[in-house]
Design a protein around this motif. Structure first.
Motif, PDB file in Angstrom:
ATOM      1  N   LYS A   5     -16.964  47.272  30.452  1.00  0.00           N
ATOM      2  CA  LYS A   5     -17.308  46.892  29.081  1.00  0.00           C
ATOM      3  C   LYS A   5     -18.328  45.753  29.054  1.00  0.00           C
ATOM      4  O   LYS A   5     -19.215  45.732  28.192  1.00  0.00           O
ATOM      5  CB  LYS A   5     -16.031  46.493  28.322  1.00  0.00           C
ATOM      6  N   ALA A   6     -18.209  44.833  30.005  1.00  0.00           N
ATOM      7  CA  ALA A   6     -19.132  43.700  30.041  1.00  0.00           C
ATOM      8  C   ALA A   6     -20.568  44.141  30.315  1.00  0.00           C
ATOM      9  O   ALA A   6     -21.515  43.449  29.929  1.00  0.00           O
ATOM     10  CB  ALA A   6     -18.681  42.694  31.104  1.00  0.00           C
ATOM     11  N   ARG A   7     -20.732  45.290  30.971  1.00  0.00           N
ATOM     12  CA  ARG A   7     -22.059  45.801  31.289  1.00  0.00           C
ATOM     13  C   ARG A   7     -22.562  46.822  30.264  1.00  0.00           C
ATOM     14  O   ARG A   7     -23.547  47.522  30.504  1.00  0.00           O
ATOM     15  CB  ARG A   7     -22.050  46.439  32.682  1.00  0.00           C
ATOM     16  N   GLY A   8     -21.884  46.898  29.130  1.00  0.00           N
ATOM     17  CA  GLY A   8     -22.336  47.788  28.066  1.00  0.00           C
ATOM     18  C   GLY A   8     -22.001  49.247  28.288  1.00  0.00           C
ATOM     19  O   GLY A   8     -22.549  50.120  27.611  1.00  0.00           O
ATOM     20  N   LEU A   9     -21.097  49.536  29.211  1.00  0.00           N
ATOM     21  CA  LEU A   9     -20.651  50.906  29.453  1.00  0.00           C
ATOM     22  C   LEU A   9     -19.321  51.130  28.738  1.00  0.00           C
ATOM     23  O   LEU A   9     -18.746  50.208  28.159  1.00  0.00           O
ATOM     24  CB  LEU A   9     -20.496  51.155  30.959  1.00  0.00           C
ATOM     25  N   HIS A  10     -18.823  52.361  28.781  1.00  0.00           N
ATOM     26  CA  HIS A  10     -17.503  52.622  28.216  1.00  0.00           C
ATOM     27  C   HIS A  10     -16.769  53.646  29.072  1.00  0.00           C
ATOM     28  O   HIS A  10     -17.372  54.368  29.870  1.00  0.00           O
ATOM     29  CB  HIS A  10     -17.597  53.093  26.759  1.00  0.00           C
ATOM     30  N   PHE A  69      -6.007  36.087  37.457  1.00  0.00           N
ATOM     31  CA  PHE A  69      -7.301  36.608  37.896  1.00  0.00           C
ATOM     32  C   PHE A  69      -7.977  37.435  36.799  1.00  0.00           C
ATOM     33  O   PHE A  69      -9.201  37.415  36.656  1.00  0.00           O
ATOM     34  CB  PHE A  69      -7.133  37.453  39.161  1.00  0.00           C
ATOM     35  N   LEU A  70      -7.189  38.173  36.039  1.00  0.00           N
ATOM     36  CA  LEU A  70      -7.752  38.939  34.934  1.00  0.00           C
ATOM     37  C   LEU A  70      -8.361  38.024  33.875  1.00  0.00           C
ATOM     38  O   LEU A  70      -9.428  38.306  33.322  1.00  0.00           O
ATOM     39  CB  LEU A  70      -6.673  39.825  34.298  1.00  0.00           C
ATOM     40  N   LYS A  71      -7.675  36.925  33.601  1.00  0.00           N
ATOM     41  CA  LYS A  71      -8.137  36.001  32.568  1.00  0.00           C
ATOM     42  C   LYS A  71      -9.453  35.332  32.966  1.00  0.00           C
ATOM     43  O   LYS A  71     -10.322  35.093  32.119  1.00  0.00           O
ATOM     44  CB  LYS A  71      -7.057  34.947  32.294  1.00  0.00           C
ATOM     45  N   LYS A 118     -14.162  37.299  34.232  1.00  0.00           N
ATOM     46  CA  LYS A 118     -15.538  37.351  33.738  1.00  0.00           C
ATOM     47  C   LYS A 118     -16.441  36.357  34.461  1.00  0.00           C
ATOM     48  O   LYS A 118     -17.633  36.599  34.646  1.00  0.00           O
ATOM     49  CB  LYS A 118     -15.547  37.094  32.235  1.00  0.00           C
ATOM     50  N   LYS A 119     -15.869  35.243  34.905  1.00  0.00           N
ATOM     51  CA  LYS A 119     -16.649  34.227  35.603  1.00  0.00           C
ATOM     52  C   LYS A 119     -17.070  34.713  36.995  1.00  0.00           C
ATOM     53  O   LYS A 119     -18.013  34.166  37.576  1.00  0.00           O
ATOM     54  CB  LYS A 119     -15.845  32.940  35.741  1.00  0.00           C
ATOM     55  N   GLN A 124     -13.834  33.994  50.547  1.00  0.00           N
ATOM     56  CA  GLN A 124     -13.662  32.562  50.426  1.00  0.00           C
ATOM     57  C   GLN A 124     -13.707  32.141  48.957  1.00  0.00           C
ATOM     58  O   GLN A 124     -14.486  32.691  48.185  1.00  0.00           O
ATOM     59  CB  GLN A 124     -14.752  31.825  51.210  1.00  0.00           C
ATOM     60  N   PRO A 125     -12.869  31.208  48.548  1.00  0.00           N
ATOM     61  CA  PRO A 125     -12.882  30.749  47.150  1.00  0.00           C
ATOM     62  C   PRO A 125     -14.264  30.208  46.782  1.00  0.00           C
ATOM     63  O   PRO A 125     -14.893  29.483  47.553  1.00  0.00           O
ATOM     64  CB  PRO A 125     -11.834  29.624  47.126  1.00  0.00           C
ATOM     65  N   SER A 126     -14.747  30.623  45.599  1.00  0.00           N
ATOM     66  CA  SER A 126     -16.067  30.166  45.152  1.00  0.00           C
ATOM     67  C   SER A 126     -15.962  28.901  44.327  1.00  0.00           C
ATOM     68  O   SER A 126     -14.908  28.559  43.809  1.00  0.00           O
ATOM     69  CB  SER A 126     -16.724  31.267  44.340  1.00  0.00           C
TER      70      SER A 126
END
Length: 392
Positions: A317-322, A350-352, A355-356, A390-392
């Motif tokens: 959804k974030a990329r404009g697809l469905h 992780f879901l919350k 987006k980051k 590795q954690p970003s």
């Protein structure tokens, strides 16, 4: 005849001529558009947006196939009785572009795959047809057998590759199955899947991606590995990500390239053949090579059961697809019984925050080691050692 009557007759004659011109114009437009319709994948023939399944009507009265293009019942290939009633009204008719000189490139676009040297009957002097938009030998609902049986599958090549021998496949599909320690499920799936895929006339290869060791299972990361390793074999148009415990119950559920990411396991017996929620993307799903790259693949942080599919739905959804789906009376699966995996306690967190990480967590930071690779008769097997990101 009076002057008034003559004038009326003259006007009527010109009206008929105008109507005839309009009809001829519409016929010409339809002919020109037939080539455009042909270039669209079978997803155009019957795809349903996920939002249609969010209504109560879905649960009580699943819609039949949605068909686009001119046709009649007579144009349905094979046994028309296996198709839902709404599919019999109209169907896309292939254009003259379906005749392709073999030995030439068909292009790498979705739905018009190149054929490589291993495809039969591909000489420069032979004219071969592309396979029909709708395979002619589909039977509809299929019997799912859970008893181990010996099947030779003479049409399947080593490594689990199959393709039609009498036409050029429209789709090159990699079936990616994340796996660990479920031999009976794998055998049942292969025995069910190969006959269906052969009838669907696609050029496919089945990849079993097995996670080494006994640590927490990372299904999403294995599917990322499958995508990368499959493309080392050859250029696939699309990818089907397939749980090993789901057996398809209808061969009209086409394992082809979707125009939008497609959730395929819509109706599972465990859930009484109902979709649990509208954004579900788990079980069996299909994505083109371009779409999977666009969303940066699956997240790599979901160790243990749950969360990775919902994260993928958010990426889509974030990329404009469905999310698209076939009707529930076609996209049916039987789920094999198994011990429930240990849930990921951080999946909601992780879901919350997903987006980051969409651009940094996925194919872009995938690390693994290929421990072993073999090609038995029915699949290509890869044993991999996963490296936690590795954690970003």
């Amino acid at each position: 005849m009076t002057v008034a009557a003559a004038v009326a007759l003259w006007h009527r004659a010109h009206l008929y001529k105008a109507l005839a011109c309009v009809v001829l114009t519409l016929i010409a437009i339809q002919y020109l558009l037939s080539g455009v319709l042909d270039r669209r994948s079978i997803e155009t023939i019957f795809t349903i947006n996920a939002t249609r399944y969010a209504t109560n009507n879905y649960r009580n009265h699943p819609r039949g196939l949605i068909i686009y293009g001119p046709a009649t019942v007579a144009s349905l290939p094979g046994n028309a009785s296996v198709w839902p009633t709404s599919a019999l009204s109209e169907i896309a008719i292939p254009s003259k572009s379906d005749t392709i000189p073999t030995g030439t490139s068909g292009g790498s676009a979705v739905g018009v795959p190149n054929q490589d040297a291993s495809t039969p009957n591909t000489t420069d002097t032979t004219i071969q047809q592309r396979c029909p938009l709708i395979p002619p030998n589909l039977v509809g609902p299929v019997a799912v057998s859970l008893s181990p049986t010996e099947k030779k599958f003479t049409e399947v090549k080593p490594g689990g590759r199959g393709f039609p021998s009498n036409c050029i496949a429209r789709h090159r599909v990699a079936i990616i199955i994340p796996y660990r320690d479920r031999p009976n499920h794998l055998q049942a799936l292969l025995q069910t899947l190969h006959p269906i895929l052969l009838r669907q006339q696609i050029d496919y290869q089945i990849f079993i991606i097995e996670q080494e060791g006994t640590g927490l299972f990372n299904r999403a990361m294995l599917m990322n590995v499958g995508y990368v390793e499959a493309l080392k074999e050859r250029t696939f148009d699309c990818f089907i990500f397939h749980d090993v415990d789901l057996l398809p119950e209808d061969d009209r559920n086409l394992y082809t390239c979707p125009e939008q990411p497609r959730h395929m396991s819509v109706a599972v017996d465990k859930f009484k053949y109902r979709l649990p929620y509208a954004d579900l993307f788990g079980g069996v799903s299909a994505m083109t090579r371009e779409h999977f790259r666009l969303v940066n693949g699956f997240s790599n942080v979901f160790w243990g059961w749950g969360g990775e599919d919902d994260d993928m739905a958010n990426r889509i959804k974030a990329r404009g697809l469905h999310i698209s789906r076939y009707p529930a009376n076609v996209a049916r699966y039987k789920m094999l019984s198994h011990k429930k995996e240990k849930a990921n306690p951080k999946r909601y967190e992780f879901l919350k925050t997903g987006k980051k990480r969409f651009t940094t967590d996925g194919l872009s930071n995938l690390k693994y080691q290929l421990v072993d690779k073999q090609k038995p008769k029915l699949y290509t097997w890869l044993l991999v050692r996963l490296t936690p990101p590795q954690p970003s």
